[in-house]
Scaffold this active site. Sequence first.
Site, PDB file in Angstrom:
ATOM      1  N   LYS A  56      16.098  63.997  50.681  1.00  0.00           N
ATOM      2  CA  LYS A  56      16.923  65.474  50.034  1.00  0.00           C
ATOM      3  C   LYS A  56      16.456  65.468  48.908  1.00  0.00           C
ATOM      4  O   LYS A  56      15.891  66.503  48.453  1.00  0.00           O
ATOM      5  CB  LYS A  56      18.522  65.717  50.023  1.00  0.00           C
ATOM      6  CG  LYS A  56      18.796  65.343  51.310  1.00  0.00           C
ATOM      7  CD  LYS A  56      20.494  65.981  51.898  1.00  0.00           C
ATOM      8  CE  LYS A  56      20.068  65.185  53.783  1.00  0.00           C
ATOM      9  NZ  LYS A  56      22.196  65.701  54.084  1.00  0.00           N
TER      10      LYS A  56
ATOM     11  N   GLN B  24      27.323  64.584  51.580  1.00  0.00           N
ATOM     12  CA  GLN B  24      26.998  63.972  52.327  1.00  0.00           C
ATOM     13  C   GLN B  24      28.240  63.058  53.532  1.00  0.00           C
ATOM     14  O   GLN B  24      28.729  63.019  53.067  1.00  0.00           O
ATOM     15  CB  GLN B  24      26.007  62.788  52.084  1.00  0.00           C
ATOM     16  CG  GLN B  24      25.018  61.630  52.817  1.00  0.00           C
ATOM     17  CD  GLN B  24      24.104  63.066  54.251  1.00  0.00           C
ATOM     18  OE1 GLN B  24      23.722  63.910  52.859  1.00  0.00           O
ATOM     19  NE2 GLN B  24      23.994  63.007  54.982  1.00  0.00           N
TER      20      GLN B  24
ATOM     21  N   ASP C 177      25.853  73.735  53.265  1.00  0.00           N
ATOM     22  CA  ASP C 177      25.494  72.855  54.356  1.00  0.00           C
ATOM     23  C   ASP C 177      25.973  74.064  55.142  1.00  0.00           C
ATOM     24  O   ASP C 177      25.986  73.641  56.521  1.00  0.00           O
ATOM     25  CB  ASP C 177      26.471  71.857  54.135  1.00  0.00           C
ATOM     26  CG  ASP C 177      25.738  70.035  54.399  1.00  0.00           C
ATOM     27  OD1 ASP C 177      24.544  70.431  54.629  1.00  0.00           O
ATOM     28  OD2 ASP C 177      25.871  69.581  54.022  1.00  0.00           O
TER      29      ASP C 177
HETATM   30  N1  GUN Z   1      25.451  63.985  57.504  1.00  0.00           N
HETATM   31  C1  GUN Z   1      24.570  63.860  58.668  1.00  0.00           C
HETATM   32  N2  GUN Z   1      23.898  65.040  58.750  1.00  0.00           N
HETATM   33  C2  GUN Z   1      24.802  66.112  57.708  1.00  0.00           C
HETATM   34  C3  GUN Z   1      24.046  67.040  56.878  1.00  0.00           C
HETATM   35  O1  GUN Z   1      23.319  67.899  57.323  1.00  0.00           O
HETATM   36  N3  GUN Z   1      24.528  67.247  55.768  1.00  0.00           N
HETATM   37  C4  GUN Z   1      25.625  66.644  55.728  1.00  0.00           C
HETATM   38  N4  GUN Z   1      26.462  66.527  54.227  1.00  0.00           N
HETATM   39  N5  GUN Z   1      25.808  65.397  55.870  1.00  0.00           N
HETATM   40  C5  GUN Z   1      25.201  64.644  56.820  1.00  0.00           C
END
Ligand code: GUN
Length: 292
Positions: free
Chosen positions: A52, A96, A119
């Site tokens: 990211k 995350q 998100d």
């Molecule tokens: N863990 C798995 N997928 C995601 C996501 O799209 N965002 C976040 N913050 N954590 C994740």
Amino acid sequence: MTILDGKKTSSDIKDEIAEAVKKLKSEGKKTPHLAAILVGSDGASMTYVNAKVKACDFVGFNSTLIDLPENTSEETLLEKIQKLNSDSDIDGFIVQLPLPKHIDEQKVLMAVNPDKDVDGFHPINVGRMTLDLPCFLPATPFGIMELLERYKVETSGANVVVIGRSHIVGRPMSILMSQKRNAGNATVTVAHSRTKNLSEITQKADIIIAALGIPEFLTAEMVKEGVTIIDVGITRVPDATKPRGYRLAGDVHFESVSKKAAFITPVPGGVGPMTIAMLLKNTLLACQKNDN
Ligand code: GUN
């Protein structure tokens, strides 16, 4: 059979975002800034967060990675979130998941300012999504909708089966595809661990979204000819023949299912890269909203 190439499509989207950022900069407007909080050192989470941050660099965003140890208290994490909420340079941020067990995930997600919740996990954004109101869509479902749209997969009136009811993928996917929108207007069934006769249901599906997290669960006998397959699973399966000691497996047995499919996403290179592109898209939207 057409491969739904998430790597190529996400690269196209990132190019579009990079162009938009160039324009913002040339107009003297604010550079989008995404922050990510990572708690602990789970290998997969570290890989995703690093990807990211790298994607932010590529499109010209600023990024901040807040890397906290596994034993971080819930209180400390909530303080970090409040700091990001009140930092006017941060347009959006993510925490995350998964979080260590001693931290209440729901409490953490509710602490994020919904206007910075790129998100789309805050109940306000989930509620707005459900009501067809403008909001941040969760990145993985948003990416799948974008893939279906860009490859012109017919969804209107289609029988869609979503396998999995997670808050991050299955549930929002089922809502979005039933809505009156691009890549929507489908008749949606949500299957899960208590579903009976799953094969009978999947055999009638025009589109299957596999998001249950069991490697190679969906096999050729479970699908009809001409089906469209979206494979959200990505599990590290131990494999001594690989340099890293594991291989990445989706929820779909690609080799057999791809022989019957009209469209199919590969793993890796399907849904995964789309998730990152849509997170960037949400951050760009957040920045444009803040700057107006
Ligand atoms: N863990 C798995 N997928 C995601 C996501 O799209 N965002 C976040 N913050 N954590 C994740």
